[in-house]
Design a protein around this motif. Structure first.
Motif, PDB file in Angstrom:
ATOM      1  N   ARG A  43      22.038  65.400 -11.598  1.00 15.78           N
ATOM      2  CA  ARG A  43      21.907  64.019 -11.133  1.00 15.78           C
ATOM      3  C   ARG A  43      22.622  63.055 -12.083  1.00 15.78           C
ATOM      4  O   ARG A  43      23.278  62.101 -11.640  1.00 15.78           O
ATOM      5  CB  ARG A  43      20.432  63.643 -11.013  1.00 15.78           C
ATOM      6  N   ASN A  91      26.277  63.265 -11.399  1.00 15.69           N
ATOM      7  CA  ASN A  91      26.634  62.566 -10.162  1.00 15.69           C
ATOM      8  C   ASN A  91      26.771  61.062 -10.393  1.00 15.69           C
ATOM      9  O   ASN A  91      27.717  60.435  -9.902  1.00 15.69           O
ATOM     10  CB  ASN A  91      25.585  62.832  -9.079  1.00 15.69           C
ATOM     11  N   THR A 101      30.358  59.096 -10.241  1.00 14.73           N
ATOM     12  CA  THR A 101      30.546  57.989  -9.316  1.00 14.73           C
ATOM     13  C   THR A 101      31.065  56.747 -10.045  1.00 14.73           C
ATOM     14  O   THR A 101      31.950  56.049  -9.552  1.00 14.73           O
ATOM     15  CB  THR A 101      29.220  57.653  -8.602  1.00 14.73           C
TER      16      THR A 101
END
Length: 309
Positions: free
Chosen positions: A14, A17, A21
């Motif tokens: 997570r 991610n 991004t």
């Protein structure tokens, strides 16, 4: 480092991610200071890289709900960016494509995306760029292997040992199926050695296909010039034929070439390779030249095929 705690593994994924991004600008790439939403930009990008497709095919490719996709397509058509026509082969289906205005929008989005990625890469050293590209290819290969259930095979980047397999299986299969002598295997060895010694991951790629833990196919896309790439060494094992793997490998080359700014793909084959010729023709390649030659112990007709992107 071995992580035993599943919660710790989830936390790391997570965190990656969120960081990815922010750094790559995945969400911003869809917008790119344009009037299009992320989903609209994804659809425009996809249509720009396909000669023709249906709404159902597009929905599967992008993982979009059919009703939601239908509404977005209607909006894009109203804005003059897309159009549809009834399929000649199936009157129940409509083929989607971009209008001239839609192609202009796709070109603008593509250029802005390329500029943004180039800016990010230019901030890194050559070594950091190589490590980043390799890591991205590894992640893509692992996730493709884990989550692609629609086909019995998956594609991954090449690894140590794969070039030996490519050379060996070309030699074995072409001797068995066409009677070609060991000079063909020597040619393949030269091609793969050149690929490894001059590998440019920003402009070239090798796909290795696996099925049930075994390698069953391969293909290479190599840089010929700034505007043209060459498709080389397409191979599908006999036990994997009839599954669409050959077409899947060629389509991977076409997507890569379009995404990396090539204007044309060229390949060289021989007239006796009927299955491969059918795959190329189906993908839109056109036969542009023929020449008789004596190679690998046989009189052959060499063929040059091209696909304008």
């Amino acid at each position: 480092m071995v992580l035993e705690d599943i919660d710790e593994r989830i936390s790391i994924v997570r965190h990656f991610n969120r960081s990815f991004t922010r750094q790559i600008g995945v969400l911003r790439e869809g917008l790119l200071h344009s009037p299009y939403t992320l989903t609209e930009a994804r659809i425009i990008f996809e249509l720009a890289h396909r000669e023709q497709t249906t709404a159902s095919q597009l929905g599967r490719e992008l993982g979009l709900d059919p009703g939601y996709l239908s509404r977005i397509l209607a909006q894009l058509e109203q804005r003059g960016l897309t159009e549809k026509r009834r399929s000649d082969n199936d009157g129940r289906q409509y083929l989607l494509s971009l209008t001239a205005e839609g192609r202009e929008a796709a070109q603008l989005l593509d250029q802005r995306s390329r500029d943004e990625v180039a800016e990010m890469l230019n901030a890194l050293s050559e070594g950091e760029q190589q490590r980043l590209i390799k890591a991205m290819q590894d992640i893509e290969g692992i996730l493709t292997k884990s989550f692609k259930f629609s086909e019995p095979f998956f594609l991954r980047p090449h690894q140590p040992g794969d070039m030996g397999w490519v050379t060996h299986r070309h030699g074995v299969l072409y001797a068995r199926e066409y009677g070609w002598d060991e000079r063909f295997e020597a040619l393949v060895a030269q091609i793969v050695a050149g690929f490894v010694n001059n590998y440019d991951p920003a402009h070239e790629h090798c796909w290795i296909a696996e099925m049930q833990g075994e390698i069953v196919g391969s293909v290479f896309l190599v840089r010929a010039s700034d505007s043209m790439a060459k498709l080389r060494l397409l191979l599908v094992e006999p036990n994997a034929r009839g599954l669409g793997l050959g077409s899947h490998l060629v389509e991977a080359c076409i997507r890569f070439a379009r995404q990396h700014g090539y204007q044309k793909i060229q390949l060289w084959t021989n007239s006796v390779l009927l299955a491969a010729r059918h795959i190329y023709q189906k993908a839109g390649f056109k036969l542009v030249a023929e020449e008789a030659h004596h190679s690998f112990g046989h009189d052959l007709i060499g063929e040059t095929w091209e696909l304008v992107l």
